[in-house]
Scaffold this active site. Sequence first.
Site, PDB file in Angstrom:
ATOM      1  N   SER A  26       0.826  -1.201   0.000  1.00  0.00           N
ATOM      2  CA  SER A  26       0.000   0.000   0.000  1.00  0.00           C
ATOM      3  C   SER A  26       0.861   1.253   0.000  1.00  0.00           C
ATOM      4  O   SER A  26       2.031   1.217   0.425  1.00  0.00           O
ATOM      5  CB  SER A  26      -0.904   0.007   1.243  1.00  0.00           C
ATOM      6  OG  SER A  26      -1.557   1.255   1.409  1.00  0.00           O
ATOM      7  N   TYR A  59      -3.687  -1.013  10.110  1.00  0.00           N
ATOM      8  CA  TYR A  59      -3.697  -1.391   8.694  1.00  0.00           C
ATOM      9  C   TYR A  59      -2.372  -0.992   8.055  1.00  0.00           C
ATOM     10  O   TYR A  59      -1.744  -1.789   7.336  1.00  0.00           O
ATOM     11  CB  TYR A  59      -4.860  -0.715   7.968  1.00  0.00           C
ATOM     12  CG  TYR A  59      -4.862  -0.941   6.474  1.00  0.00           C
ATOM     13  CD1 TYR A  59      -5.430  -2.091   5.930  1.00  0.00           C
ATOM     14  CD2 TYR A  59      -4.292  -0.012   5.606  1.00  0.00           C
ATOM     15  CE1 TYR A  59      -5.426  -2.311   4.561  1.00  0.00           C
ATOM     16  CE2 TYR A  59      -4.279  -0.223   4.237  1.00  0.00           C
ATOM     17  CZ  TYR A  59      -4.847  -1.372   3.718  1.00  0.00           C
ATOM     18  OH  TYR A  59      -4.839  -1.594   2.350  1.00  0.00           O
TER      19      TYR A  59
END
Length: 254
Positions: A140, A153
């Site tokens: 990410s 996350y």
Amino acid sequence: MDLKNKTILITGGGAGIGLEAAKQFLENNANVIITGRNQEKLDAAKKRYPNIIAIKSDVASGEDAISLLRQVKELGGIDILYNNAGVGVMPLNLGIANDKHLENATYEMNINYLGVVRLNNLFLDMLQSRKESAIINTTSILSYVPSLLEPTYSASKTALAFYTKSLREHLRIANSNVKVFELLPPLVATEMTASRNDKKISPEALVKELIAGLKKDRYTIRVGDTKVVYILNRLFPKFAFRLVNPKKADKFLE
């Protein structure tokens, strides 16, 4: 990397990025197997793209992973393992100790990181038996700069990013034929991000960049704003942090 006639296994393939990836890999003459936890989504995907093979499997489950390996062997094996499945949980309030924080963090880590390691370990021998094969791990933009709204996350994706780089180097040292790709998306328009009003790219645009990167053997595939944040974080880390965490986000942490 040549995708024609390759067999690819896509985790989390019943919707969103995974389903779009199934579509585009089929268009590139690959064979596609998708997995997911939701049978209804898998059935809908199969109805939409009859050529795919859909297997219900939870990447967080060790038993499911072993069963998946057995079923894939019966189908003739795979050439590419695309670890696409991922989850994110917005924190309730970071400033107050709460058992829910640990529960959510465990949930994210089990799927976003440990589930990937588990599947890679199980499928590595199969992949190494192929003339040309690959592992694709989806990290990410937040593996470069953490989000205050998504701290655990971000941590799970950072763990995966470090693991991916190490795995690539370990396999290189071992003279393995398995290529290891890292896909770094920015915010993508999926069900998981439906409630957010931030800038997003489409799954279609993301997967196009992924496939272009695979064909060129570009092992680190940064897409959209990830390219900008990567450079800014190297040169101006404080600015990059505020870019990812604008002032308007502060109200959610109060």
